[in-house]
Design an enzyme around this catalytic site. Structure first.
Site, short mmCIF file in Angstrom:
data_model
loop_
_atom_site.label_atom_id
_atom_site.label_comp_id
_atom_site.label_asym_id
_atom_site.label_seq_id
_atom_site.Cartn_x
_atom_site.Cartn_y
_atom_site.Cartn_z
N HIS A 1 0.84 -1.19 0.00
CA HIS A 1 0.00 0.00 0.00
C HIS A 1 0.88 1.25 0.00
O HIS A 1 1.95 1.27 0.62
CB HIS A 1 -0.87 -0.02 1.28
CG HIS A 1 -1.93 1.03 1.31
ND1 HIS A 1 -1.85 2.13 2.12
CD2 HIS A 1 -3.08 1.15 0.61
CE1 HIS A 1 -2.92 2.89 1.94
NE2 HIS A 1 -3.68 2.31 1.03
N SER B 1 -8.89 -15.18 -1.45
CA SER B 1 -9.01 -13.75 -1.75
C SER B 1 -10.38 -13.43 -2.34
O SER B 1 -10.98 -14.26 -3.03
CB SER B 1 -7.91 -13.36 -2.74
OG SER B 1 -8.20 -12.10 -3.32
#
Lengths: 432, 432
Positions: A157, A360
């Site tokens: 991130h 996921s």
């Protein structure tokens, strides 16, 4: 959203009054604050109602970001009458009496159990979001190893790289495998080249774009192999979305303090769902005690980053956990994963390159060419790839409409994305 | 509040059920999250209603902290159904569609007018509170002057010293005058001793404990006298509470970008009143453009500290400003100052050492000896002194009860506080 604010150079009221509330050319409400005497309730209500309509419209096509928009906190509305502030360390009690630290500690205890660390051995707090969790976790690492190097994968991130810069830390980007997971072979090489300095490692559980889960066990093994014993590394786990999901998936890699990790953070507004950004950070008490020693020099047990902290955030998280229970959470995780698999199949059936990592809910595919389509469905993208994160508010009907429209607006042959999502996920003429 | 959380080592539900919700020995609700199937609405409602009662009780004696508890955002309750996120730079628009950046920019424009900087020349954002505003303002200073020294008075908010440490900046504490204001003579000496390095200065508008206002003009004069031209210093103004009040007080020192300052921050939950901590930071666009250049290297216009940012915070501030108008705000400022003067007189009449700075609503007095009294009235204290911050929810009746009780529980002669609040404010036997 474009800026629809009126430009007026004076705080004068009268001349602007007639323009107030009217919509501008873009169909937005004019929001400028110009009336010296204060606006009427009726006018403000009109704006808020209009805005609520816009939000509802957006939510019905909201696919690209990992925030759960399916929650109901109506029962907490009366608490909007108070400024609730958990200033400082939740475990020290706050001299600011209007706090919710009791709720906060219940939340922290719950996460301590989830991530397998005993009460009395952990410390933590409810943050303003993922970035503050990362700020805190990496700060602990830096205070423990002032000359340590921060290692994080290139798929991390953006906040991680910002934090390194803010903290004046040397930061080394580690390569990733094609699924987005940290490449331990690359990490091994990099550790070897910098073996004189301790390692502070940020791990993505999972990564922002591809929803990849860095392999904690393999990273620890790599560290040990390269001669980094436990007292020469610190691992922070950025578990923004998946940190809350993996514990409910059988056979998924376990996120636990039984491994040699230092801290975990998750976002409260991601999987759980919350009106305001918030999060949870947990670390080992021993680390925070070290941090505290330093802080006491400045005469305060000021162990958090933000100081004043929202008491509502703790209550939102507490309420969500209470209402759902472990079984409710488990069901939600399974539903999201199932719907993500459904979307993957639909896209693949339509001949669109698509990747979905194990455990996921982040479905990765070729970036659509049509900007209006991207905007309408609020897709996030990077380079040639885009993704949908299948959260609780995403229904099968939404996914069906999305795929149908995608197919209609897609006037090209599949791009080759083998180097980005793997040949087995590519539907181009070479790899089909 | 003591920690009333039940200790249970397993996420098992049944055996804990009967203990749920019951009150413990301290009269607190048990908040532990133990029911796997999720709690019933009825049980959760019971807890929230009980908690609401506790908060109402506390608010009726809430005197020591600068948060306004008198607000009504009921009209915004429907917005609790959405996670609204203004991720990133408000002026760049957000690809996260469920945002409130239009509201945010209206708020920023309003503050730009208040502090006299033109649209197009300023940049800013709505923060998570005072600390983030300070984090951002001081970061701009550091990025402008990487080897700059941070100067701040010893009476500064604890967040400033924490920030210096986090940012790995050299920080020099400057002495204060007896009223709590920065001592420019001391600053002069310190600047002389470090004239080889640029100066990054944090100013308190006003200070946490004494409500003192650092003199911006005199600080700038001191810098110039000591050979620091404008391109060798950066001033950040921490205007948490007073930054919002001084503009409404005639003859008060002006807080304006017409002076050589770089940034100002205020807290939204202080004077304005807001359920969650939040704030506003404004700086000159030229500074943020410099900051951006660096940020672009990491591939992002990631100009804020927190990344994900509460969209509700902007709407709360916007709503408060719209509803009150400039005249409403002015009335509230005058009411607070008037009630602070009333409290000062009452305390002095009772023979209690008391200080009230000009343009301040922070009444400083001898720290009461009775801990229960301090806790009941939520007083903040430091060493021998305590304070009441007279905010909008503080009524004359509350102040009367407070003083009456203070007198009753005060079983001693006045302490000498001449060295802390000045001989003229001291009522001890030597100074009366």
């Amino acid at each position: 959203m474009e800026n629809s604010v009126k430009k007026s150079n004076e705080h004068s009221g009268e001349e602007d009054k007639e323009r107030d509330i009217q919509e501008n050319n873009n169909g937005h409400m004019c929001l400028a604050i110009t009336n010296c005497n204060g606006e009427t309730h009726a006018k403000l209500d009109e704006i808020i109602t209009h805005y609520e309509g816009t939000l509802n419209q957006k939510i019905s096509h909201f696919l690209g970001y990992p925030t759960n928009q399916n929650f109901d906190y109506d029962a907490l509305a009366p608490l909007l009458h108070f400024h609730i502030n958990n200033a400082g360390d939740p475990f020290m009690g706050s001299s600011y009496g209007v706090n919710s630290t009791d709720f906060e500690i219940s939340v922290l205890d719950w996460f301590a159990k989830l991530w397998e660390i005993k009460k009395g051995e952990y410390w933590g707090y409810v943050t303003t979001g993922g970035t503050e969790g990362n700020l805190h976790g990496i700060l602990i690492g830096r205070e423990k190893f002032p000359d340590g190097i921060l290692y994080t994968s290139q798929d991390s991130h953006y906040s991680i790289f910002k934090i390194a810069r803010i903290y004046r830390m040397q930061c080394i980007k580690v390569g990733t495998l094609i699924n987005g997971e940290i490449d331990c072979a690359d990490l091994k090489t990099l550790l070897l080249a910098h073996k004189d300095k301790p390692a502070i490692i940020n791990l993505n559980i999972g990564s922002t774009m591809k929803g990849a889960i860095d392999n904690i066990d393999m990273v620890i093994e790599t560290l040990e192999e390269r001669g980094f014993p436990r007292d020469r590394f610190y691992i922070h786990c950025d578990g923004a979305l998946f940190g809350m999901m993996l514990p409910f998936l059988e056979q998924a890699p376990s996120i636990t303090f039984k491994k040699s990790i230092g801290s975990i953070t998750i976002s409260g507004h991601k999987f759980l769902g919350c009106p305001i950004p918030c999060g949870v950070l947990l670390t080992r008490l021993e680390h925070i005690n070290t941090l505290c020693k330093d802080v006491e020099v400045i005469g305060s047990r000021d162990t958090t980053i933000s100081g004043s902290r929202s008491g509502h955030a703790s209550i939102f998280i507490w309420y969500a956990l209470q209402k759902k229970g472990l079984l409710g959470l488990e069901n939600e995780v399974h539903k999201c994963i199932m719907n993500a698999c459904y979307l993957k199949r639909k896209l693949r059936d339509a001949g669109i390159c698509t990747m979905l990592n194990e455990y996921s809910n982040t479905v990765v595919f070729e970036k659509p060419l049509d900007c209006e389509f991207i905007r309408k469905w609020n897709l996030a993208y990077e380079g040639d790839i885009a993704h949908v994160v299948v959260m609780q508010h995403v229904t099968v009907e939404m996914l069906d409409s999305f795929v149908d429209e995608f197919i209609k607006t897609r006037l090209r042959k599949p791009l080759c994305l083998a180097d980005k999502i793997g040949a087995e996920n590519c539907t181009c003429i070479l790899h089909i």
